[in-house]
Design a protein around this motif. Structure first.
Motif, PDB file in Angstrom:
ATOM      1  N   ALA A  15      52.456  42.695  33.424  1.00 61.56           N
ATOM      2  CA  ALA A  15      51.478  41.684  33.882  1.00 61.56           C
ATOM      3  C   ALA A  15      52.767  41.077  35.608  1.00 61.56           C
ATOM      4  CB  ALA A  15      51.708  40.389  32.768  1.00 61.56           C
ATOM      5  N   ILE A  16      53.472  41.738  35.467  1.00 59.92           N
ATOM      6  CA  ILE A  16      54.048  41.164  36.664  1.00 59.92           C
ATOM      7  C   ILE A  16      53.808  42.094  37.390  1.00 59.92           C
ATOM      8  CG2 ILE A  16      56.628  41.113  37.880  1.00 59.92           C
ATOM      9  CD1 ILE A  16      57.848  40.434  35.481  1.00 59.92           C
ATOM     10  N   ASP A  17      53.676  43.947  37.785  1.00 56.92           N
ATOM     11  CA  ASP A  17      53.501  44.398  38.377  1.00 56.92           C
ATOM     12  C   ASP A  17      51.339  44.510  38.762  1.00 56.92           C
ATOM     13  OD1 ASP A  17      55.487  45.635  37.812  1.00 56.92           O
ATOM     14  OD2 ASP A  17      55.042  47.682  36.796  1.00 56.92           O
ATOM     15  N   THR A  18      50.684  43.587  37.997  1.00 64.70           N
ATOM     16  CA  THR A  18      49.405  43.250  37.936  1.00 64.70           C
ATOM     17  C   THR A  18      49.086  42.729  38.616  1.00 64.70           C
ATOM     18  OG1 THR A  18      49.044  43.336  35.662  1.00 64.70           O
ATOM     19  CG2 THR A  18      48.750  44.981  36.584  1.00 64.70           C
ATOM     20  N   ASN A  19      50.359  42.065  38.811  1.00 68.45           N
ATOM     21  CA  ASN A  19      50.154  40.148  39.377  1.00 68.45           C
ATOM     22  C   ASN A  19      48.399  39.171  38.167  1.00 68.45           C
ATOM     23  OD1 ASN A  19      50.602  37.679  39.945  1.00 68.45           O
ATOM     24  ND2 ASN A  19      49.240  37.792  41.642  1.00 68.45           N
ATOM     25  N   ASN A  20      48.492  39.288  36.693  1.00 77.20           N
ATOM     26  CA  ASN A  20      46.864  39.786  35.706  1.00 77.20           C
ATOM     27  C   ASN A  20      47.358  39.267  34.406  1.00 77.20           C
ATOM     28  OD1 ASN A  20      44.865  39.520  34.865  1.00 77.20           O
ATOM     29  ND2 ASN A  20      43.759  40.676  36.376  1.00 77.20           N
ATOM     30  N   ILE A  21      47.813  37.968  34.265  1.00 77.13           N
ATOM     31  CA  ILE A  21      48.319  38.339  32.744  1.00 77.13           C
ATOM     32  C   ILE A  21      47.048  38.186  31.957  1.00 77.13           C
ATOM     33  CG2 ILE A  21      49.145  36.076  31.129  1.00 77.13           C
ATOM     34  CD1 ILE A  21      51.312  35.353  33.341  1.00 77.13           C
ATOM     35  N   SER A  22      46.074  37.995  32.155  1.00 77.13           N
ATOM     36  CA  SER A  22      45.042  37.512  31.233  1.00 77.13           C
ATOM     37  C   SER A  22      44.334  39.444  31.387  1.00 77.13           C
ATOM     38  CB  SER A  22      44.067  36.868  31.913  1.00 77.13           C
ATOM     39  OG  SER A  22      43.590  35.774  31.523  1.00 77.13           O
ATOM     40  N   ALA A  23      44.452  40.021  31.864  1.00 81.42           N
ATOM     41  CA  ALA A  23      44.133  41.798  31.849  1.00 81.42           C
ATOM     42  C   ALA A  23      45.464  42.559  31.140  1.00 81.42           C
ATOM     43  CB  ALA A  23      43.684  42.085  33.532  1.00 81.42           C
ATOM     44  N   THR A  24      45.756  42.193  31.915  1.00 79.72           N
ATOM     45  CA  THR A  24      47.572  42.797  30.560  1.00 79.72           C
ATOM     46  C   THR A  24      47.047  42.258  29.099  1.00 79.72           C
ATOM     47  OG1 THR A  24      48.537  42.660  32.626  1.00 79.72           O
ATOM     48  CG2 THR A  24      49.989  43.236  30.204  1.00 79.72           C
ATOM     49  N   ALA A  25      47.174  41.000  29.062  1.00 79.28           N
ATOM     50  CA  ALA A  25      46.526  40.726  27.380  1.00 79.28           C
ATOM     51  C   ALA A  25      45.957  41.097  26.578  1.00 79.28           C
ATOM     52  CB  ALA A  25      46.452  39.046  27.627  1.00 79.28           C
ATOM     53  N   LYS A  26      44.562  41.054  27.099  1.00 75.24           N
ATOM     54  CA  LYS A  26      43.424  42.211  27.047  1.00 75.24           C
ATOM     55  C   LYS A  26      43.131  43.106  26.492  1.00 75.24           C
ATOM     56  CE  LYS A  26      38.226  42.333  27.329  1.00 75.24           C
ATOM     57  NZ  LYS A  26      37.179  41.561  28.462  1.00 75.24           N
ATOM     58  N   LYS A  27      44.560  44.352  27.737  1.00 74.70           N
ATOM     59  CA  LYS A  27      44.660  45.871  27.683  1.00 74.70           C
ATOM     60  C   LYS A  27      45.208  45.923  25.770  1.00 74.70           C
ATOM     61  CE  LYS A  27      46.977  48.918  29.628  1.00 74.70           C
ATOM     62  NZ  LYS A  27      47.642  49.654  31.075  1.00 74.70           N
ATOM     63  N   TYR A  28      46.181  45.177  25.612  1.00 79.42           N
ATOM     64  CA  TYR A  28      47.500  45.454  24.419  1.00 79.42           C
ATOM     65  C   TYR A  28      46.839  44.130  23.913  1.00 79.42           C
ATOM     66  CZ  TYR A  28      49.664  48.205  27.492  1.00 79.42           C
ATOM     67  OH  TYR A  28      50.428  48.928  29.316  1.00 79.42           O
ATOM     68  N   GLY A  29      45.800  43.778  23.877  1.00 80.67           N
ATOM     69  CA  GLY A  29      44.797  42.756  22.245  1.00 80.67           C
ATOM     70  C   GLY A  29      46.265  41.682  22.332  1.00 80.67           C
ATOM     71  N   VAL A  30      47.120  41.108  22.688  1.00 79.61           N
ATOM     72  CA  VAL A  30      47.579  40.236  22.615  1.00 79.61           C
ATOM     73  C   VAL A  30      47.279  38.419  23.622  1.00 79.61           C
ATOM     74  CG1 VAL A  30      50.630  39.510  22.869  1.00 79.61           C
ATOM     75  CG2 VAL A  30      49.790  41.639  23.370  1.00 79.61           C
ATOM     76  N   ASN A  31      47.520  37.955  23.226  1.00 74.45           N
ATOM     77  CA  ASN A  31      47.827  36.644  23.115  1.00 74.45           C
ATOM     78  C   ASN A  31      47.669  36.701  24.713  1.00 74.45           C
ATOM     79  OD1 ASN A  31      47.985  33.426  23.546  1.00 74.45           O
ATOM     80  ND2 ASN A  31      46.717  33.270  21.846  1.00 74.45           N
ATOM     81  N   THR A  32      47.111  35.435  25.730  1.00 76.47           N
ATOM     82  CA  THR A  32      47.757  35.758  26.941  1.00 76.47           C
ATOM     83  C   THR A  32      49.058  34.143  27.093  1.00 76.47           C
ATOM     84  OG1 THR A  32      46.268  33.735  27.710  1.00 76.47           O
ATOM     85  CG2 THR A  32      45.120  35.938  28.196  1.00 76.47           C
ATOM     86  N   ASN A  33      49.005  33.528  25.834  1.00 79.98           N
ATOM     87  CA  ASN A  33      50.185  32.723  25.972  1.00 79.98           C
ATOM     88  C   ASN A  33      51.484  33.640  25.674  1.00 79.98           C
ATOM     89  OD1 ASN A  33      48.272  30.250  27.062  1.00 79.98           O
ATOM     90  ND2 ASN A  33      48.440  29.652  24.416  1.00 79.98           N
ATOM     91  N   SER A  34      51.423  34.151  25.077  1.00 77.80           N
ATOM     92  CA  SER A  34      52.432  34.963  24.387  1.00 77.80           C
ATOM     93  C   SER A  34      52.584  35.662  26.080  1.00 77.80           C
ATOM     94  CB  SER A  34      52.213  36.617  23.872  1.00 77.80           C
ATOM     95  OG  SER A  34      51.833  35.768  22.400  1.00 77.80           O
ATOM     96  N   VAL A  35      51.699  36.858  27.225  1.00 74.89           N
ATOM     97  CA  VAL A  35      52.324  37.521  27.781  1.00 74.89           C
ATOM     98  C   VAL A  35      52.869  36.792  29.144  1.00 74.89           C
ATOM     99  CG1 VAL A  35      51.640  38.537  29.614  1.00 74.89           C
ATOM    100  CG2 VAL A  35      51.105  39.359  27.011  1.00 74.89           C
ATOM    101  N   SER A  36      52.358  34.923  29.144  1.00 72.44           N
ATOM    102  CA  SER A  36      52.730  34.925  30.066  1.00 72.44           C
ATOM    103  C   SER A  36      53.971  34.633  29.795  1.00 72.44           C
ATOM    104  CB  SER A  36      52.424  32.945  29.944  1.00 72.44           C
ATOM    105  OG  SER A  36      52.896  32.391  30.936  1.00 72.44           O
ATOM    106  N   LYS A  37      54.683  34.216  28.480  1.00 72.83           N
ATOM    107  CA  LYS A  37      56.195  33.228  28.028  1.00 72.83           C
ATOM    108  C   LYS A  37      57.019  34.787  28.256  1.00 72.83           C
ATOM    109  CE  LYS A  37      58.717  32.460  23.693  1.00 72.83           C
ATOM    110  NZ  LYS A  37      58.698  32.401  22.327  1.00 72.83           N
TER     111      LYS A  37
END
Length: 107
Positions: A15-37
């Motif tokens: 998420a840091i490398d891509t600067n895209n929390i939403s796409a990273t969350a979707k890729k791994y099937g994880v909630n965006t709030n979790s990825v942000s945290k």
């Protein structure tokens, strides 16, 4: 669902490398709030807040790149330390096993 620390840090780093929390969350099937945290936790752990402050101040991009490289090296060092601790534990267990065998042979 409970995720292990390695997974959280891997996802956070992406998420840091891509600067895209939403796409990273979707890729791994994880909630965006979790990825942000997880991202915030990893940034705090690695001291990345300093990089963001530097960027906000508009300082030299080269300095930012070096700081990122230092953070990556710190992360690799932590992994190496963890692997070393695991190896030392295994060596300790083997030493105990050898001592037990030596005692049983000397009886």
């Amino acid at each position: 669902m409970k995720y292990d620390i390695e997974f959280k840090e891997m996802v956070a780093q992406e998420a840091i490398d891509t600067n895209n929390i939403s796409a990273t969350a979707k890729k791994y099937g994880v909630n965006t709030n979790s990825v942000s945290k997880w991202k915030k936790e990893l940034e705090k752990k690695l001291g990345m807040g300093e990089i963001q402050k530097t960027n906000e101040l508009g300082n030299d991009k080269e300095v930012t790149l070096y700081k990122r490289e230092v953070l990556e090296l710190k992360k690799r060092l932590e992994i190496t330390k963890s692997e070393l601790n695991e190896a030392m534990t295994i060596i300790g267990e083997k030493d105990l096993y050898i001592k037990k065998l030596e005692r049983s042979l000397s009886k």
